[in-house]
Design a protein around this motif. Structure first.
Motif, PDB file in Angstrom:
ATOM      1  N   PRO A  44       0.818  -1.319   0.089  1.00  0.00           N
ATOM      2  CA  PRO A  44      -0.039  -0.135   0.141  1.00  0.00           C
ATOM      3  C   PRO A  44       0.887   1.521   0.089  1.00  0.00           C
ATOM      4  O   PRO A  44       1.836   1.473   0.842  1.00  0.00           O
ATOM      5  CB  PRO A  44      -0.837  -0.141   1.286  1.00  0.00           C
ATOM      6  CG  PRO A  44      -0.805  -1.643   1.604  1.00  0.00           C
ATOM      7  CD  PRO A  44       0.590  -2.151   1.171  1.00  0.00           C
ATOM      8  N   LEU A  87      -7.714   1.660  -0.313  1.00  0.00           N
ATOM      9  CA  LEU A  87      -7.916   1.051   0.810  1.00  0.00           C
ATOM     10  C   LEU A  87      -7.861   2.261   2.011  1.00  0.00           C
ATOM     11  O   LEU A  87      -7.461   3.083   1.833  1.00  0.00           O
ATOM     12  CB  LEU A  87      -6.753   0.236   1.321  1.00  0.00           C
ATOM     13  CG  LEU A  87      -6.542  -1.166   0.795  1.00  0.00           C
ATOM     14  CD1 LEU A  87      -5.188  -1.706   1.232  1.00  0.00           C
ATOM     15  CD2 LEU A  87      -7.418  -2.126   0.936  1.00  0.00           C
ATOM     16  N   GLN A  98      -2.835  -0.315  16.072  1.00  0.00           N
ATOM     17  CA  GLN A  98      -3.588  -1.245  15.113  1.00  0.00           C
ATOM     18  C   GLN A  98      -4.528  -0.579  14.237  1.00  0.00           C
ATOM     19  O   GLN A  98      -5.600   0.050  14.745  1.00  0.00           O
ATOM     20  CB  GLN A  98      -4.255  -2.328  16.195  1.00  0.00           C
ATOM     21  CG  GLN A  98      -3.628  -3.258  16.847  1.00  0.00           C
ATOM     22  CD  GLN A  98      -4.072  -4.162  17.969  1.00  0.00           C
ATOM     23  OE1 GLN A  98      -4.191  -3.715  19.348  1.00  0.00           O
ATOM     24  NE2 GLN A  98      -4.362  -5.398  17.552  1.00  0.00           N
ATOM     25  N   LEU A  99      -4.518  -1.047  12.971  1.00  0.00           N
ATOM     26  CA  LEU A  99      -5.478  -0.389  11.951  1.00  0.00           C
ATOM     27  C   LEU A  99      -6.294  -1.381  11.476  1.00  0.00           C
ATOM     28  O   LEU A  99      -6.053  -2.521  11.244  1.00  0.00           O
ATOM     29  CB  LEU A  99      -4.612   0.005  10.547  1.00  0.00           C
ATOM     30  CG  LEU A  99      -3.348   1.185  10.609  1.00  0.00           C
ATOM     31  CD1 LEU A  99      -2.718   1.284   9.361  1.00  0.00           C
ATOM     32  CD2 LEU A  99      -3.983   2.409  11.182  1.00  0.00           C
ATOM     33  N   PHE A 101      -8.689  -2.143   8.458  1.00  0.00           N
ATOM     34  CA  PHE A 101      -8.699  -1.970   7.068  1.00  0.00           C
ATOM     35  C   PHE A 101     -10.342  -2.212   6.702  1.00  0.00           C
ATOM     36  O   PHE A 101     -10.838  -3.123   7.130  1.00  0.00           O
ATOM     37  CB  PHE A 101      -7.797  -2.587   6.225  1.00  0.00           C
ATOM     38  CG  PHE A 101      -6.336  -2.246   6.464  1.00  0.00           C
ATOM     39  CD1 PHE A 101      -5.621  -2.638   7.373  1.00  0.00           C
ATOM     40  CD2 PHE A 101      -6.064  -1.316   5.357  1.00  0.00           C
ATOM     41  CE1 PHE A 101      -4.277  -2.270   7.349  1.00  0.00           C
ATOM     42  CE2 PHE A 101      -4.802  -0.829   5.381  1.00  0.00           C
ATOM     43  CZ  PHE A 101      -3.528  -1.482   6.272  1.00  0.00           C
TER      44      PHE A 101
ATOM     45  N   TYR B  33       6.321  -3.239  12.083  1.00  0.00           N
ATOM     46  CA  TYR B  33       5.119  -3.952  11.724  1.00  0.00           C
ATOM     47  C   TYR B  33       5.232  -5.276  10.712  1.00  0.00           C
ATOM     48  O   TYR B  33       5.925  -4.782   9.590  1.00  0.00           O
ATOM     49  CB  TYR B  33       3.763  -3.314  11.233  1.00  0.00           C
ATOM     50  CG  TYR B  33       3.487  -1.997  12.184  1.00  0.00           C
ATOM     51  CD1 TYR B  33       4.079  -0.837  11.939  1.00  0.00           C
ATOM     52  CD2 TYR B  33       2.538  -1.854  13.163  1.00  0.00           C
ATOM     53  CE1 TYR B  33       3.811   0.278  12.707  1.00  0.00           C
ATOM     54  CE2 TYR B  33       2.318  -0.726  13.807  1.00  0.00           C
ATOM     55  CZ  TYR B  33       2.838   0.341  13.646  1.00  0.00           C
ATOM     56  OH  TYR B  33       2.613   1.563  14.356  1.00  0.00           O
ATOM     57  N   TYR B  35       2.582  -7.599   8.331  1.00  0.00           N
ATOM     58  CA  TYR B  35       1.559  -7.856   7.918  1.00  0.00           C
ATOM     59  C   TYR B  35       1.299  -8.992   6.977  1.00  0.00           C
ATOM     60  O   TYR B  35       2.200  -9.093   6.283  1.00  0.00           O
ATOM     61  CB  TYR B  35       0.655  -6.502   7.364  1.00  0.00           C
ATOM     62  CG  TYR B  35       0.519  -5.341   8.073  1.00  0.00           C
ATOM     63  CD1 TYR B  35       1.239  -4.495   8.287  1.00  0.00           C
ATOM     64  CD2 TYR B  35      -1.050  -5.355   8.509  1.00  0.00           C
ATOM     65  CE1 TYR B  35       0.836  -3.434   9.213  1.00  0.00           C
ATOM     66  CE2 TYR B  35      -1.350  -4.137   9.251  1.00  0.00           C
ATOM     67  CZ  TYR B  35      -0.646  -3.111   9.537  1.00  0.00           C
ATOM     68  OH  TYR B  35      -0.628  -1.935  10.295  1.00  0.00           O
ATOM     69  N   PRO B  43      -4.756  -6.060   4.152  1.00  0.00           N
ATOM     70  CA  PRO B  43      -3.770  -6.395   5.048  1.00  0.00           C
ATOM     71  C   PRO B  43      -4.135  -6.721   6.362  1.00  0.00           C
ATOM     72  O   PRO B  43      -4.876  -6.331   7.154  1.00  0.00           O
ATOM     73  CB  PRO B  43      -2.704  -5.358   5.213  1.00  0.00           C
ATOM     74  CG  PRO B  43      -2.889  -4.618   4.082  1.00  0.00           C
ATOM     75  CD  PRO B  43      -4.379  -4.662   3.832  1.00  0.00           C
ATOM     76  N   LEU B  45      -2.796  -7.786  10.391  1.00  0.00           N
ATOM     77  CA  LEU B  45      -1.444  -7.303  11.340  1.00  0.00           C
ATOM     78  C   LEU B  45      -1.121  -8.582  11.939  1.00  0.00           C
ATOM     79  O   LEU B  45      -1.907  -9.559  12.388  1.00  0.00           O
ATOM     80  CB  LEU B  45      -2.098  -6.511  12.316  1.00  0.00           C
ATOM     81  CG  LEU B  45      -1.001  -6.159  13.363  1.00  0.00           C
ATOM     82  CD1 LEU B  45       0.217  -5.321  12.621  1.00  0.00           C
ATOM     83  CD2 LEU B  45      -1.684  -5.076  14.559  1.00  0.00           C
ATOM     84  N   GLU B  58      -0.381 -11.102  17.204  1.00  0.00           N
ATOM     85  CA  GLU B  58      -1.871 -11.174  16.918  1.00  0.00           C
ATOM     86  C   GLU B  58      -1.945 -12.724  16.839  1.00  0.00           C
ATOM     87  O   GLU B  58      -2.635 -13.117  15.683  1.00  0.00           O
ATOM     88  CB  GLU B  58      -2.360 -10.487  15.635  1.00  0.00           C
ATOM     89  CG  GLU B  58      -2.462  -9.188  15.749  1.00  0.00           C
ATOM     90  CD  GLU B  58      -3.542  -8.636  16.782  1.00  0.00           C
ATOM     91  OE1 GLU B  58      -4.225  -9.438  17.061  1.00  0.00           O
ATOM     92  OE2 GLU B  58      -3.643  -7.294  16.735  1.00  0.00           O
TER      93      GLU B  58
END
Lengths: 111, 117
Positions: A44, A87, A98-99, A101, B33, B35, B43, B45, B58
């Motif tokens: 991205p 996105l 923490q995203l 999406f 990070y 992903y 994506p 995590l 996670e």
């Protein structure tokens, strides 16, 4: 639990035909809303970060806006090279770093 | 410069192999990070490092082992993977926020396309 819904799933435009992509969100305390562009098989690419309702940001043919419930990515006079998946992601008070999406909008711009 | 680099670009491995993915950034970011992204999905995590310490895992299977040797590098060690682990693996980095209201932007690398046979 944070939720992000993007619409439409797919959008086909003629070159020069302006339109908007929608990102609706439900979060407990918005920390940031992010727009990314993703080409097939690539990572991205960052476009915009919005932090509060009423905020707007522009870059070339793209303009992102934010309200308390949704964000729009406006594309003015698109070109074929704007074809990509867009996105939307949010970060909230309950999930720092923490995203969450959305599923993305696949945009195709025809010459 | 907002560049995150990843190597290799492509990787094919058998289920008994051991391999590593590498990620590097020189933006002074202190959060990094990993992903995982499957085709036509957003994506997901896997891990977050903050100041070189693992802060979020996670519930990733132990066949994935992250490592952050210093503030610029992030590795993902792979062992005994399954075919369903085939995916695009993305690294990202961000400024580490010190409380406050704003969430820092995450910048992504180009990814490593992994195929497990």
């Amino acid at each position: 639990e944070d939720q992000v819904t993007q619409s439409p799933e797919a959008l086909r435009l003629q070159e020069g035909e302006s339109s908007s992509l929608n990102c609706s969100y439900t979060v407990s305390g918005l920390r940031g809303l992010f727009w990314y562009r993703q080409d097939p098989g690539k990572g991205p690419e960052f476009l915009f970060t919005l932090y509060s309702a009423g905020e707007e940001k522009e870059k070339e043919r793209l303009k992102a806006t934010l309200t308390k419930k949704e964000s729009f990515l406006h594309i003015t006079a698109p070109k074929p090279e704007d074809s990509a998946t867009y996105l939307c992601a949010v970060s909230s008070s309950g999930s720092a770093r923490q995203l969450t999406f959305g599923s993305g909008t696949q945009l195709t711009v025809l010459p | 410069d907002t560049e995150v680099t990843q190597t290799p670009k492509h990787l094919v491995m058998g289920m008994t192999n051991k391999k590593s993915l590498k990620c590097e950034q020189h933006m002074g970011h202190r959060a990094m990070y990993w992903y995982k992204q499957k085709a036509k999905k957003p994506p997901e995590l896997m891990f977050v490092y903050s100041y070189e310490k693992l802060s979020i895992n996670e519930s990733v299977p132990s066949r994935f082992s992250p490592e952050c040797p210093n503030s610029s590098l992030l590795n993902l060690h792979l062992h005994a993977l399954q075919p369903e682990d085939s995916a695009l693996y993305l690294c990202a980095s961000s400024q580490e926020h010190r409380g406050g209201r704003a969430q820092e932007t995450q910048y992504f690398g180009p990814g490593t396309r992994l195929l497990v046979l």
